[in-house]
Motif scaffolding. Structure first.
Motif, PDB file in Angstrom:
ATOM      1  N   ALA A 171      35.834  26.426  58.141  1.00 47.86           N
ATOM      2  CA  ALA A 171      35.520  27.769  58.642  1.00 47.86           C
ATOM      3  C   ALA A 171      34.607  28.544  57.689  1.00 47.86           C
ATOM      4  CB  ALA A 171      36.801  28.543  58.911  1.00 47.86           C
ATOM      5  N   GLY A 172      34.441  28.091  56.455  1.00 39.41           N
ATOM      6  CA  GLY A 172      33.420  28.693  55.598  1.00 39.41           C
ATOM      7  C   GLY A 172      33.932  29.529  54.452  1.00 39.41           C
ATOM      8  N   VAL A 173      35.168  29.981  54.500  1.00 42.15           N
ATOM      9  CA  VAL A 173      35.742  30.725  53.377  1.00 42.15           C
ATOM     10  C   VAL A 173      37.150  30.212  53.117  1.00 42.15           C
ATOM     11  CG1 VAL A 173      35.218  33.108  52.657  1.00 42.15           C
ATOM     12  CG2 VAL A 173      35.631  32.609  55.080  1.00 42.15           C
ATOM     13  N   TYR A 174      37.503  30.151  51.846  1.00 40.20           N
ATOM     14  CA  TYR A 174      38.872  29.791  51.465  1.00 40.20           C
ATOM     15  C   TYR A 174      39.548  31.022  50.878  1.00 40.20           C
ATOM     16  CZ  TYR A 174      37.476  24.874  51.936  1.00 40.20           C
ATOM     17  OH  TYR A 174      37.032  23.676  52.415  1.00 40.20           O
ATOM     18  N   PRO A 175      40.872  31.101  51.036  1.00 38.89           N
ATOM     19  CA  PRO A 175      41.564  32.249  50.450  1.00 38.89           C
ATOM     20  C   PRO A 175      41.347  32.295  48.934  1.00 38.89           C
ATOM     21  CG  PRO A 175      43.126  30.580  51.253  1.00 38.89           C
ATOM     22  CD  PRO A 175      41.779  30.170  51.714  1.00 38.89           C
ATOM     23  N   HIS A 176      41.152  33.502  48.408  1.00 36.95           N
ATOM     24  CA  HIS A 176      40.915  33.645  46.970  1.00 36.95           C
ATOM     25  C   HIS A 176      42.244  33.704  46.217  1.00 36.95           C
ATOM     26  CE1 HIS A 176      36.443  34.508  46.627  1.00 36.95           C
ATOM     27  NE2 HIS A 176      36.665  34.124  47.870  1.00 36.95           N
ATOM     28  N   GLY A 177      42.178  33.858  44.903  1.00 41.15           N
ATOM     29  CA  GLY A 177      43.403  33.977  44.102  1.00 41.15           C
ATOM     30  C   GLY A 177      43.896  32.647  43.575  1.00 41.15           C
ATOM     31  N   HIS A 178      43.065  31.585  43.697  1.00 42.83           N
ATOM     32  CA  HIS A 178      43.455  30.268  43.161  1.00 42.83           C
ATOM     33  C   HIS A 178      42.483  29.897  42.044  1.00 42.83           C
ATOM     34  CE1 HIS A 178      44.857  30.427  47.355  1.00 42.83           C
ATOM     35  NE2 HIS A 178      45.934  29.837  46.868  1.00 42.83           N
ATOM     36  N   ASP A 179      42.994  29.282  40.977  1.00 43.47           N
ATOM     37  CA  ASP A 179      42.089  28.861  39.890  1.00 43.47           C
ATOM     38  C   ASP A 179      41.835  27.353  39.924  1.00 43.47           C
ATOM     39  OD1 ASP A 179      44.571  28.065  39.073  1.00 43.47           O
ATOM     40  OD2 ASP A 179      44.549  29.121  37.147  1.00 43.47           O
ATOM     41  N   CYS A 180      42.319  26.696  40.991  1.00 41.25           N
ATOM     42  CA  CYS A 180      42.072  25.260  41.132  1.00 41.25           C
ATOM     43  C   CYS A 180      42.033  24.941  42.630  1.00 41.25           C
ATOM     44  CB  CYS A 180      43.202  24.486  40.445  1.00 41.25           C
ATOM     45  SG  CYS A 180      43.093  22.703  40.644  1.00 41.25           S
ATOM     46  N   ALA A 240      43.881  18.923  33.974  1.00 33.42           N
ATOM     47  CA  ALA A 240      43.609  20.289  34.470  1.00 33.42           C
ATOM     48  C   ALA A 240      44.895  21.095  34.589  1.00 33.42           C
ATOM     49  CB  ALA A 240      42.931  20.218  35.835  1.00 33.42           C
ATOM     50  N   PHE A 241      46.063  20.406  34.712  1.00 29.99           N
ATOM     51  CA  PHE A 241      47.261  21.144  35.122  1.00 29.99           C
ATOM     52  C   PHE A 241      47.943  22.028  34.095  1.00 29.99           C
ATOM     53  CE2 PHE A 241      46.680  18.583  38.840  1.00 29.99           C
ATOM     54  CZ  PHE A 241      46.593  19.631  39.718  1.00 29.99           C
ATOM     55  N   PRO A 242      47.938  21.702  32.867  1.00 28.28           N
ATOM     56  CA  PRO A 242      48.531  22.692  31.970  1.00 28.28           C
ATOM     57  C   PRO A 242      47.818  24.043  32.068  1.00 28.28           C
ATOM     58  CG  PRO A 242      48.258  20.597  30.845  1.00 28.28           C
ATOM     59  CD  PRO A 242      47.601  20.457  32.188  1.00 28.28           C
ATOM     60  N   GLN A 243      46.503  24.026  32.411  1.00 26.32           N
ATOM     61  CA  GLN A 243      45.742  25.280  32.506  1.00 26.32           C
ATOM     62  C   GLN A 243      45.888  25.936  33.861  1.00 26.32           C
ATOM     63  OE1 GLN A 243      42.170  23.268  30.781  1.00 26.32           O
ATOM     64  NE2 GLN A 243      41.485  25.393  30.644  1.00 26.32           N
ATOM     65  N   ALA A 244      45.834  25.147  34.935  1.00 29.57           N
ATOM     66  CA  ALA A 244      45.817  25.715  36.283  1.00 29.57           C
ATOM     67  C   ALA A 244      47.130  26.414  36.591  1.00 29.57           C
ATOM     68  CB  ALA A 244      45.561  24.605  37.299  1.00 29.57           C
ATOM     69  N   ARG A 245      47.052  27.566  37.247  1.00 27.02           N
ATOM     70  CA  ARG A 245      48.253  28.340  37.605  1.00 27.02           C
ATOM     71  C   ARG A 245      48.469  28.351  39.119  1.00 27.02           C
ATOM     72  NH1 ARG A 245      50.751  27.715  33.734  1.00 27.02           N
ATOM     73  NH2 ARG A 245      52.268  29.304  34.352  1.00 27.02           N
ATOM     74  N   ARG A 246      47.355  28.409  39.877  1.00 29.40           N
ATOM     75  CA  ARG A 246      47.488  28.495  41.346  1.00 29.40           C
ATOM     76  C   ARG A 246      46.508  27.528  41.996  1.00 29.40           C
ATOM     77  NH1 ARG A 246      49.985  33.503  43.744  1.00 29.40           N
ATOM     78  NH2 ARG A 246      49.265  32.438  45.612  1.00 29.40           N
ATOM     79  N   VAL A 247      47.042  26.576  42.737  1.00 27.29           N
ATOM     80  CA  VAL A 247      46.220  25.526  43.347  1.00 27.29           C
ATOM     81  C   VAL A 247      46.089  25.774  44.846  1.00 27.29           C
ATOM     82  CG1 VAL A 247      46.072  23.042  43.828  1.00 27.29           C
ATOM     83  CG2 VAL A 247      47.029  23.835  41.659  1.00 27.29           C
ATOM     84  N   LEU A 248      44.877  25.628  45.367  1.00 27.48           N
ATOM     85  CA  LEU A 248      44.665  25.599  46.824  1.00 27.48           C
ATOM     86  C   LEU A 248      44.489  24.143  47.218  1.00 27.48           C
ATOM     87  CD1 LEU A 248      44.194  27.126  49.493  1.00 27.48           C
ATOM     88  CD2 LEU A 248      41.735  27.073  48.952  1.00 27.48           C
TER      89      LEU A 248
END
Ligand SMILES: C[S@@+](CC[C@H](N)C(=O)[O-])C[C@H]1O[C@@H](n2cnc3c(N)ncnc32)[C@H](O)[C@@H]1O
Length: 353
Positions: A239-248, A175-183
């Motif tokens: 808590a029910g929501v995770y911060p957005h802006g991550h593709d992994c 997955a990592f060559p593609q992923a740019r931002r991981v949560l």
């Protein structure tokens, strides 16, 4: 009774020895670590029993008892030149993993060992009864860590070593060559975030955890010089929501803590936070689908049953894969590690449409 039957019963009963004395086997390893035996043999071996007794400042009888224990277990070996480290200990030194292994032994000694005696009661009640060894009223181990001076530091030092030992399968995941931002959900002291950022130069990571863990995370990130690429985010993962802006979204040693229902809820929250095509990765040790092992998972489940939370379990691969599908992920795959622990990654993708 025929003599052959007698012999075969004795041989079968003999299989009980390492089980009956399992606690004692661990204490031979633990004492060898705490008293400096393995470090001494690595630096100066082979050595005679007399020399070991002098160098470790141990009474000769104690030294003999210890050396008998470690040698019978294969942790040390003896030949005409004296004692040296046995294959598993020598392999740990040779691979540069001795400090990691020592932390893991200390984790078993100071965190897992006493609660393990509550295993039958934990199974009977379906609750992590061993948590009674750590003061507090909350039901999970993590929220109790700050109640004992030094325990949080000990836990994260040891957890760091467990992850360092097992995370090559995560770091090398396709997955990592593609992923740019991981949560990194429940990312602890950022051990995996740092390993990922080091291996994948364009990658950015957000470590989400309790504030107590993030203090340790900031130290790890600072020491690695990666503060420009790894951020921290204090939040309750339920808590029910995770911060957005991550593709992994990564769950490392996380879905082993909670029940199947809670894991499904966490995966659904991850699904909502991901863009179409985004990846979810579940990294931890797994039990075999045929329910026969491996031994590591079977025995480590004593820790999971007695300590972290009521439902903590090293689940089977197929259980985890089922949760991902139920949460809506597709392209669900498993990647087994090649080390001596049964770690691996179950991955999936949020569909494009
Ligand atoms: C077993 S540790 C794993 C740490 C790290 N992911 C690793 O693999 O080394 C589990 C982590 O989940 C965190 N955690 C547990 N419950 C949490 C919650 N409700 N909210 C935020 N973090 C939580 C703990 O603080 C801990 O750092």
């Amino acid at each position: 009774m025929a003599p052959t039957q007698h012999t075969s019963a004795a041989a079968d009963l003999g299989l009980l020895v390492p089980v009956l004395f399992g606690h004692a086997a661990f204490q031979q390893l633990n004492a060898g670590c705490r008293l400096g035996l393995f470090d001494l043999l690595n630096a100066e071996g082979p050595l005679s029993a007399e020399r070991i007794s002098e160098r470790l400042d141990l009474p000769p009888r104690s030294c003999d008892v210890l050396l008998l224990g470690t040698t019978a277990l294969g942790l040390t070996a003896i030949d005409a030149d004296g004692y040296r480290n046995g294959p598993p200990v020598a392999a740990a030194f040779g691979a540069g993993l001795w400090p990691v292994l020592r932390d893991i032994v200390e984790f078993q000694d100071r965190i897992a060992y006493l609660p393990a005696a509550d295993y039958a009661e934990s199974l009977r009640t379906g609750r992590n009864v061993g948590i009674r060894h750590f003061p507090g009223t909350t039901e999970d181990l993590y929220s109790r860590l700050s109640g004992v001076p030094g325990l949080e530091d000990l836990f994260y030092r040891c957890m760091h070593s467990w992850s360092r030992l097992s995370n090559p399968v995560l770091v090398a995941h396709p997955a990592f060559p593609q992923a740019r931002r991981v949560l990194d959900v429940g990312g602890g002291d950022a051990v995996n975030a740092v390993a990922l950022a080091r291996a994948h130069p364009g990658l950015r990571v957000t470590v989400m955890d309790r504030e107590g863990a993030l203090a340790a995370a900031r130290r790890t990130i600072g020491a690695a010089g990666l503060a420009d690429r790894i951020a921290t985010h204090a939040a309750d993962i339920f808590a029910g929501v995770y911060p957005h802006g991550h593709d992994c979204v990564l769950f490392a040693h996380q879905l082993v803590i909670w029940s199947a229902e809670q894991n499904l809820a966490l995966l659904r929250t991850a699904y909502e936070a991901l863009p179409p095509g985004g990846a979810v990765l579940v990294f931890n040790a797994f039990a075999d689908d045929d329910r026969t092992g491996p031994l590591y998972a079977a025995l480590d489940n004593v820790y999971f049953s007695t300590l972290p939370f009521r439902d903590s379990t090293l689940y089977r691969w197929e259980e985890c894969e089922g949760w991902l599908r139920e949460a809506g992920f597709t392209d669900v795959r498993r990647t087994a590690g090649t080390g001596w622990t049964p770690h691996g990654v179950v991955s999936g993708r949020r569909p494009e449409h």
